[in-house]
Enzyme design. Structure first.
Site, PDB file in Angstrom:
ATOM      1  N   SER A  52       0.577  -0.996  -0.300  1.00 29.29           N
ATOM      2  CA  SER A  52       0.081  -0.505  -0.275  1.00 29.29           C
ATOM      3  C   SER A  52       0.930   1.876   0.105  1.00 29.29           C
ATOM      4  O   SER A  52       1.938   1.147   0.806  1.00 29.29           O
ATOM      5  CB  SER A  52      -1.007   0.577   1.108  1.00 29.29           C
ATOM      6  OG  SER A  52      -1.716  -1.202   1.408  1.00 29.29           O
TER       7      SER A  52
HETATM    8  N1  SAH Z   1      -0.048  -5.508   4.082  1.00 29.66           N
HETATM    9  C1  SAH Z   1       1.045  -5.650   3.008  1.00 29.66           C
HETATM   10  C2  SAH Z   1      -0.395  -5.438   1.936  1.00 29.66           C
HETATM   11  C3  SAH Z   1      -0.742  -7.029   0.478  1.00 29.66           C
HETATM   12  S1  SAH Z   1      -1.562  -6.817  -0.370  1.00 29.66           S
HETATM   13  C4  SAH Z   1       2.154  -5.338   2.613  1.00 29.66           C
HETATM   14  O1  SAH Z   1       2.360  -4.011   3.420  1.00 29.66           O
HETATM   15  O2  SAH Z   1       2.423  -5.438   2.025  1.00 29.66           O
HETATM   16  C5  SAH Z   1      -2.811  -7.899   0.608  1.00 29.66           C
HETATM   17  C6  SAH Z   1      -2.014  -8.911   1.222  1.00 29.66           C
HETATM   18  O3  SAH Z   1      -3.485  -9.963   1.168  1.00 29.66           O
HETATM   19  C7  SAH Z   1      -1.806  -9.888  -0.431  1.00 29.66           C
HETATM   20  O4  SAH Z   1      -0.534 -10.703  -0.264  1.00 29.66           O
HETATM   21  C8  SAH Z   1      -2.627 -11.218  -0.262  1.00 29.66           C
HETATM   22  O5  SAH Z   1      -1.827 -12.419  -0.935  1.00 29.66           O
HETATM   23  C9  SAH Z   1      -3.467 -11.572   0.528  1.00 29.66           C
HETATM   24  N2  SAH Z   1      -4.046 -11.969   0.926  1.00 29.66           N
HETATM   25  C10 SAH Z   1      -5.804 -12.157   0.196  1.00 29.66           C
HETATM   26  N3  SAH Z   1      -5.823 -12.632   0.957  1.00 29.66           N
HETATM   27  C11 SAH Z   1      -6.380 -13.126   2.224  1.00 29.66           C
HETATM   28  C12 SAH Z   1      -6.933 -14.365   3.613  1.00 29.66           C
HETATM   29  N4  SAH Z   1      -8.215 -14.970   2.586  1.00 29.66           N
HETATM   30  N5  SAH Z   1      -5.664 -14.375   4.250  1.00 29.66           N
HETATM   31  C13 SAH Z   1      -4.109 -14.038   4.252  1.00 29.66           C
HETATM   32  N6  SAH Z   1      -3.774 -13.002   2.733  1.00 29.66           N
HETATM   33  C14 SAH Z   1      -4.898 -13.154   2.123  1.00 29.66           C
END
Ligand code: SAH
Length: 204
Positions: A52
């Site tokens: 983000s």
């Molecule tokens: N907090 C992260 C944001 C990554 S984007 C950062 O700082 O980089 C959101 C993430 O959520 C992705 O990596 C995606 O694979 C994950 N995601 C989506 N659905 C999910 C689920 N049900 N359980 C765990 N992770 C999930």
């Protein structure tokens, strides 16, 4: 980044500003994107996912109102940047990621930065992490169609949860508060997140 992107937009919590200044964002970003690591926008982290924009990380973190003693659950480890910010601001971070490659890369960075208060696992985070519940705060960094019930159940009372909820294109960033068993929610920003995929999220 702190002075130009966060303070003018209303990030005021001094602990959040300090953490955003202390965690090296470039470490979480791939080599080809190093020059853009501190830019005012999200960046790709592989597997179709994104880290983000710094402002959104700060806004979500500030909404949790962490004081230092909390146990925090994060759903969506991604590259691990948000987890590292949380690790500076609370006692222990539990973070869940569904994509194995991202989980492995993030864990390597946590080791490299000696962030010893983060534990992570590969799983469907829409089911929470019941083993260590309740959590004083929960942060979901992917967007779902509704607030997953297991997360509300695993939230402590009092407790705070931040999650983007909406359709797959745009969402409301909700700050949810549980006090005396009552759930209150406020929209703090219009946002666009990658999809939360799982049992209590989108199908695929
Ligand atoms: N907090 C992260 C944001 C990554 S984007 C950062 O700082 O980089 C959101 C993430 O959520 C992705 O990596 C995606 O694979 C994950 N995601 C989506 N659905 C999910 C689920 N049900 N359980 C765990 N992770 C999930």
């Amino acid at each position: 980044m702190v002075r130009e992107q966060l303070v003018p937009r209303g990030i005021t919590d001094p602990r959040v500003l300090e953490a955003m200044g202390a965690v090296p964002r470039n470490v979480f970003v791939e080599d080809a994107l190093q020059s853009q690591a501190y830019g005012d926008f999200p960046l790709p982290i592989g597997e179709g996912q994104t880290i983000s924009q710094p402002y959104i990380v700060a806004l979500m973190t500030q909404a949790l109102q962490l004081k230092g003693h909390e146990k925090v659950l994060e759903i969506g480890t991604g590259c691990g940047y948000q987890s590292a910010i949380l690790a500076h601001l609370c006692e222990k971070v539990y973070t869940v990621e569904r994509i194995k490659n991202l989980h492995i890369k993030a864990r390597r960075i946590f080791d490299r930065l000696t962030l010893l208060n983060i534990v992570c696992k590969i799983d469907d985070g829409t089911l929470g992490w019941p083993e260590y519940a309740p959590y004083d705060a929960i942060i979901v960094t992917a967007a779902g169609p509704h607030i997953p019930l297991p997360l509300l159940d695993q939230l402590a009372d009092p407790g705070r949860l931040v999650i983007p909820v909406g359709d797959r294109i745009s969402q409301d960033l909700l700050a949810v508060e549980k006090i005396d068993g009552v759930i209150a929610r406020t929209c703090i920003e219009k946002v666009r997140f990658v999809s939360l995929i799982g049992n209590e999220g989108w199908g695929s």
